[in-house]
Design a protein around this motif. Structure first.
Motif, PDB file in Angstrom:
ATOM      1  N   VAL A   1      45.331 -52.277  35.550  1.00  0.00           N
ATOM      2  CA  VAL A   1      43.898 -52.494  35.685  1.00  0.00           C
ATOM      3  C   VAL A   1      43.571 -53.857  35.080  1.00  0.00           C
ATOM      4  N   LEU A   2      42.363 -54.311  35.360  1.00  0.00           N
ATOM      5  CA  LEU A   2      41.853 -55.542  34.762  1.00  0.00           C
ATOM      6  C   LEU A   2      40.629 -55.171  33.953  1.00  0.00           C
ATOM      7  N   GLY A   3      40.694 -55.396  32.622  1.00  0.00           N
ATOM      8  CA  GLY A   3      39.565 -54.990  31.803  1.00  0.00           C
ATOM      9  C   GLY A   3      39.688 -55.453  30.371  1.00  0.00           C
ATOM     10  N   ASP A   4      38.794 -54.949  29.554  1.00  0.00           N
ATOM     11  CA  ASP A   4      38.773 -55.246  28.129  1.00  0.00           C
ATOM     12  C   ASP A   4      39.729 -54.280  27.427  1.00  0.00           C
ATOM     13  N   ARG A   5      40.797 -54.803  26.865  1.00  0.00           N
ATOM     14  CA  ARG A   5      41.823 -53.935  26.281  1.00  0.00           C
ATOM     15  C   ARG A   5      41.267 -53.098  25.135  1.00  0.00           C
ATOM     16  N   VAL A   6      40.401 -53.682  24.311  1.00  0.00           N
ATOM     17  CA  VAL A   6      39.842 -52.932  23.188  1.00  0.00           C
ATOM     18  C   VAL A   6      39.063 -51.720  23.689  1.00  0.00           C
ATOM     19  N   LEU A   7      38.252 -51.926  24.720  1.00  0.00           N
ATOM     20  CA  LEU A   7      37.484 -50.811  25.266  1.00  0.00           C
ATOM     21  C   LEU A   7      38.388 -49.779  25.915  1.00  0.00           C
ATOM     22  N   LEU A   8      39.397 -50.224  26.640  1.00  0.00           N
ATOM     23  CA  LEU A   8      40.307 -49.285  27.291  1.00  0.00           C
ATOM     24  C   LEU A   8      41.080 -48.471  26.260  1.00  0.00           C
ATOM     25  N   GLU A   9      41.463 -49.099  25.152  1.00  0.00           N
ATOM     26  CA  GLU A   9      42.150 -48.348  24.097  1.00  0.00           C
ATOM     27  C   GLU A   9      41.225 -47.297  23.497  1.00  0.00           C
ATOM     28  N   ARG A  10      39.958 -47.664  23.291  1.00  0.00           N
ATOM     29  CA  ARG A  10      39.010 -46.690  22.755  1.00  0.00           C
ATOM     30  C   ARG A  10      38.771 -45.565  23.747  1.00  0.00           C
ATOM     31  N   LEU A  11      38.750 -45.866  25.029  1.00  0.00           N
ATOM     32  CA  LEU A  11      38.611 -44.828  26.055  1.00  0.00           C
ATOM     33  C   LEU A  11      39.739 -43.815  25.950  1.00  0.00           C
ATOM     34  N   ALA A  12      40.970 -44.303  25.854  1.00  0.00           N
ATOM     35  CA  ALA A  12      42.119 -43.405  25.778  1.00  0.00           C
ATOM     36  C   ALA A  12      42.090 -42.592  24.496  1.00  0.00           C
ATOM     37  N   VAL A  13      41.792 -43.238  23.357  1.00  0.00           N
ATOM     38  CA  VAL A  13      41.752 -42.532  22.070  1.00  0.00           C
ATOM     39  C   VAL A  13      40.686 -41.445  22.091  1.00  0.00           C
TER      40      VAL A  13
ATOM     41  N   ARG B   1      30.750 -44.808  29.519  1.00  0.00           N
ATOM     42  CA  ARG B   1      30.224 -46.173  29.548  1.00  0.00           C
ATOM     43  C   ARG B   1      31.335 -47.194  29.786  1.00  0.00           C
ATOM     44  N   VAL B   2      32.477 -47.005  29.125  1.00  0.00           N
ATOM     45  CA  VAL B   2      33.597 -47.931  29.318  1.00  0.00           C
ATOM     46  C   VAL B   2      34.064 -47.903  30.770  1.00  0.00           C
ATOM     47  N   ALA B   3      34.156 -46.707  31.344  1.00  0.00           N
ATOM     48  CA  ALA B   3      34.551 -46.614  32.753  1.00  0.00           C
ATOM     49  C   ALA B   3      33.532 -47.287  33.657  1.00  0.00           C
ATOM     50  N   GLU B   4      32.260 -47.140  33.333  1.00  0.00           N
ATOM     51  CA  GLU B   4      31.208 -47.720  34.169  1.00  0.00           C
ATOM     52  C   GLU B   4      31.271 -49.239  34.172  1.00  0.00           C
ATOM     53  N   VAL B   5      31.449 -49.860  32.983  1.00  0.00           N
ATOM     54  CA  VAL B   5      31.469 -51.321  32.944  1.00  0.00           C
ATOM     55  C   VAL B   5      32.727 -51.879  33.588  1.00  0.00           C
ATOM     56  N   HIS B   6      33.738 -51.027  33.804  1.00  0.00           N
ATOM     57  CA  HIS B   6      34.945 -51.460  34.506  1.00  0.00           C
ATOM     58  C   HIS B   6      34.904 -51.090  35.984  1.00  0.00           C
ATOM     59  N   GLY B   7      33.746 -50.639  36.458  1.00  0.00           N
ATOM     60  CA  GLY B   7      33.609 -50.296  37.871  1.00  0.00           C
ATOM     61  C   GLY B   7      34.263 -48.981  38.236  1.00  0.00           C
ATOM     62  N   GLY B   8      34.433 -48.085  37.258  1.00  0.00           N
ATOM     63  CA  GLY B   8      35.098 -46.811  37.508  1.00  0.00           C
ATOM     64  C   GLY B   8      34.161 -45.630  37.359  1.00  0.00           C
TER      65      GLY B   8
END
Length: 406
Positions: free
Chosen positions: A283-295, A367-374
Motif C-alpha cells: 500500500v501507499l500511506g503513512d506508516r505511523v498511521l498504518l502501524e496504529r491501525l494494525a495495533v 479514520r486511518v482507513a478513510e484517509v487512505h481511501g479505504g
C-alpha cells in the motif's frame, strides 16, 4: 419531474427562436399579401398587361382598369376587367399559398436545428460551471491546498472561481488551526502527566510510605497510563486528520506481523492465542498511521475476547485492487445494532463497558482507513466475537490503483 439547467436553457433559447421566427413569417406574409392585392400598383400592372398584349399583336387601346375589391362583383359591362381581376386573384392566392407553405417548412426545419443549436450553446455557457463542479468534487480535506484555475476574463464565472478559491483558503487555515490545537493540547497535557507519574513512582519507591499513600500512588499511575493512552489516541486522530501527512510505500503484512509480535505478551497474559497468516499486501500511506491501525485492531481483538482459551486470527492478503487485513476473534456475541456504535468516538458497546479503554480504538481504525481511501467493515460472528475487515487501495508499480478507492 425536474429538468437540468441545460435543458431549461435549451427550452428558453428554442422558445425565443420560435417566437422570433413566427413574428418574421407573419410579418413577411402580411407584407407580401399587401403588395400583391388588386389595389397595389394598379397602374403599373395595367401598363405591363398592355405591353404584353401589344407584343402578342393584340391591338389594345390604352386604358386604366378600375379598382376592384378582392371579392364580389366589379363594374358592369367590362368583361376584360373581370378576366384580369380573376387572373390577379388566382395568381395572388397561389403566390400566398406557396409563400406560406415554403415559410412553414423552413420554419419547422429551422426549429429542429434551433433546438440542437440551443442545446450546444447552453452547454458552452455552462461549461465553466461543469469545470468548477469537477474541480470541487476532486477536493477533499487532504487536498485543500489545490485551487481552481482562474485565468479567464473577469466575468461572472471568474468571480465565482475567485470566491471559491477564497473559501478554500479559509477552510485550509481552519483545518490547520484545528490540527495545531489538537497536537499542541495533547503535547502540553503530557507534561503534567509526566510530573504526576514521577511523583507516584517516588511514593512507591519510598520503603516506609504509608499503605494509603501507596494505594493512592498506584491509582494515580493507572489513571496516568490511561490518560497517556488517550493522548496518544488523540495525537493519532490529529495526524490522521492532518492534510499534509507523508505517504510512502509499505507492506501491510510486515506491519501486522510486527503488531502481533509486540502484543504477544499481552495475549499470553490474557490467555488468548494469536494466529497469523500473511501474504504481501503493498500500500501507499503513512506508516505511523498504518502501524496504529494494525495495533488497534489486534489490541481490540485481545481485549474484547473470551479470555481463557480465546483466540485471534490475523490474515493479510491482496485481492485485485485491494490490500486486505482481516482480524477475527472469539468473545461475547455482538448485536448487529451495536456495530455502528463501535466506530463512534468515545462510544463503546453495551457489553464492553467492563473492559478498560476509552472508545477510540475502532474509530481510529476507521479514520486511518478513510484517509487512505479505504473502508472498514465489522461483522458479528454467530458464535461470538467480531470479524473486522480493512480494505485499502493496493499499490502497483505505477502507484495506488485509483479504481480501488471508494
Amino acid at each position: 419531474m425536474k429538468f437540468t439547467i441545460r435543458v431549461r436553457l435549451t427550452a428558453l433559447f428554442a422558445a425565443l427562436f420560435v417566437v422570433l421566427a413566427a413574428v418574421l413569417v407573419a410579418t413577411s406574409y402580411a407584407f407580401v399579401a399587401r403588395n400583391t392585392g388588386p389595389e397595389a400598383r394598379g397602374v403599373e400592372r395595367a401598363a405591363a398587361l398592355q405591353e404584353a398584349l401589344t407584343d402578342l399583336g393584340v391591338d389594345f387601346p390604352a386604358r386604366e382598369f378600375p379598382e376592384r375589391p378582392l371579392s364580389g362583383p366589379g363594374p358592369q359591362n367590362d368583361p376584360l376587367a373581370d378576366a384580369v381581376h380573376d387572373i390577379e386573384l388566382q395568381a395572388r392566392a397561389q403566390v400566398l399559398r406557396d409563400f406560406l407553405t415554403t415559410s412553414l417548412i423552413a420554419f419547422a426545419i429551422s426549429a429542429v436545428f434551433a433546438v440542437g443549436l440551443a442545446y450546444w450553446l447552453a452547454g458552452r455557457v455552462l461549461r465553466p460551471i461543469d469545470e468548477v463542479t469537477v474541480a470541487a468534487n476532486s477536493l477533499s480535506e487532504s487536498t485543500l491546498d489545490r485551487r481552481l484555475h482562474n485565468e479567464g476574463p473577469d466575468d461572472e464565472f471568474g468571480r465565482l472561481k475567485t470566491s471559491l478559491n477564497a473559501m478554500l483558503d479559509r477552510l485550509e487555515r481552519a483545518f490547520e488551526s484545528r490540527q495545531r490545537f489538537a497536537s499542541d493540547a495533547s503535547h502540553e497535557l503530557r507534561t503534567p502527566l509526566a510530573v504526576m507519574q514521577a511523583s507516584a513512582d517516588n511514593t512507591l519507591a519510598t520503603p516506609r510510605a504509608p499503605s494509603q499513600a501507596r494505594e493512592l500512588a498506584e491509582e494515580v499511575l493507572r489513571q496516568v497510563a490511561r490518560s497517556d493512552s488517550l493522548m496518544s489516541s488523540l495525537l493519532t486522530l490529529s495526524r490522521a486528520d492532518d492534510v499534509i501527512h507523508t505517504r510512502e510505500s509499505a507492506d501491510l503484512a510486515d506491519i501486522v506481523a510486527t503488531a502481533v509480535s509486540d502484543l504477544e505478551p499481552m495475549a499470553t497474559d490474557a490467555g488468548v492465542r494469536l494466529e497469523l497468516d500473511v501474504e504481501d499486501a503493498p500500500v501507499l500511506g503513512d506508516r505511523v498511521l498504518l502501524e496504529r491501525l494494525a495495533v488497534n485492531l489486534v489490541d481490540n481483538a485481545i481485549r474484547y475476547n473470551a479470555g481463557t482459551d480465546g483466540w485471534v486470527t490475523c490474515r493479510v492478503w491482496s485481492d485485485g485492487n485491494h490490500s486486505i487485513v482481516e482480524i477475527a476473534n472469539s468473545g461475547e456475541a455482538v448485536r448487529e445494532s451495536e456495530v455502528d456504535v463501535l466506530f463512534e468516538r468515545f462510544r463503546r458497546g453495551a457489553q464492553r463497558s467492563e473492559v478498560a479503554g476509552h472508545g477510540l480504538g475502532l474509530p481510529i481504525v476507521s479514520r486511518v482507513a478513510e484517509v487512505h481511501g479505504g473502508t472498514v467493515e465489522a461483522v458479528p460472528r454467530e458464535s461470538g466475537g467480531l470479524i473486522v475487515t480493512v480494505r485499502l487501495p493496493r499499490m502497483t508499480a505505477a502507484g495506488p490503483d485509483p479504481s480501488s478507492a471508494t
